[in-house]
Write a protein that holds these residues in place. Structure first.
Motif, short mmCIF file in Angstrom:
data_model
loop_
_atom_site.label_atom_id
_atom_site.label_comp_id
_atom_site.label_asym_id
_atom_site.label_seq_id
_atom_site.Cartn_x
_atom_site.Cartn_y
_atom_site.Cartn_z
N LEU A 1 0.83 -1.20 0.00
CA LEU A 1 0.00 0.00 0.00
C LEU A 1 0.87 1.26 0.00
O LEU A 1 0.64 2.18 -0.77
CB LEU A 1 -0.93 0.01 1.21
CG LEU A 1 -1.82 1.23 1.37
CD1 LEU A 1 -2.75 1.37 0.17
CD2 LEU A 1 -2.61 1.14 2.66
N LYS A 2 1.88 1.27 0.85
CA LYS A 2 2.77 2.43 0.93
C LYS A 2 3.43 2.70 -0.42
O LYS A 2 3.51 3.85 -0.87
CB LYS A 2 3.82 2.22 2.01
CG LYS A 2 4.69 3.42 2.24
CD LYS A 2 5.62 3.22 3.43
CE LYS A 2 6.41 4.49 3.68
NZ LYS A 2 7.17 4.43 4.92
N THR B 1 2.94 6.27 -3.04
CA THR B 1 4.13 7.12 -2.91
C THR B 1 3.95 8.46 -3.60
O THR B 1 4.32 9.50 -3.06
CB THR B 1 5.37 6.40 -3.46
OG1 THR B 1 5.56 5.19 -2.72
CG2 THR B 1 6.62 7.24 -3.35
N ALA B 2 3.38 8.46 -4.77
CA ALA B 2 3.21 9.70 -5.55
C ALA B 2 2.34 10.73 -4.83
O ALA B 2 2.45 11.93 -5.09
CB ALA B 2 2.63 9.39 -6.92
N GLU C 1 1.52 9.27 3.88
CA GLU C 1 1.64 7.93 4.43
C GLU C 1 0.26 7.28 4.43
O GLU C 1 -0.76 7.98 4.50
CB GLU C 1 2.18 8.00 5.88
CG GLU C 1 3.61 8.47 5.98
CD GLU C 1 4.60 7.47 5.41
OE1 GLU C 1 4.43 6.26 5.64
OE2 GLU C 1 5.55 7.92 4.73
N PRO C 2 0.20 5.95 4.39
CA PRO C 2 -1.10 5.27 4.41
C PRO C 2 -1.99 5.66 5.59
O PRO C 2 -3.21 5.75 5.44
CB PRO C 2 -0.72 3.80 4.47
CG PRO C 2 0.62 3.73 3.81
CD PRO C 2 1.30 5.01 4.21
#
Length: 95
Positions: free
Chosen positions: A19-20, A24-25, A29-30
């Protein structure tokens, strides 16, 4: 009960890392999204009356590894959470 591995079980152990990487873009943070979605539901649900959120029952269908539960408890105080997922592995991690 017949036990079988769901497609999602294969991702349960690495879900947080996957998920992280996938967000990223966004620059976030999740955990930002975990809280944001619950906070948005809370604000919409309680727009007219904040007291209606107390003591309710919430079904978290597709709870995954249980990352939203702490935010459900934060915003919907005194609620009962019923969390379910098709991935038995994710449920074990959530516990």
């Amino acid at each position: 009960m017949i036990k079988h591995q769901t497609e999602f079980d294969q991702f349960a152990d690495n879900y947080d890392k996957l998920l992280k990487k996938s967000i990223t873009a966004s620059g976030f943070e999740p955990v930002y999204f975990d809280e944001h979605k619950i906070k948005t539901v809370y604000n919409d649900y309680t727009a007219d009356d904040k007291t209606i959120a107390h003591g309710i029952q919430i079904l978290n269908f597709g709870c995954g590894t249980g990352k939203s539960e702490k935010f459900i408890n934060k915003y919907f105080t005194d609620c009962s959470i019923h969390a379910v997922d098709v991935s038995e592995k994710s449920i074990e991690i959530a516990k």
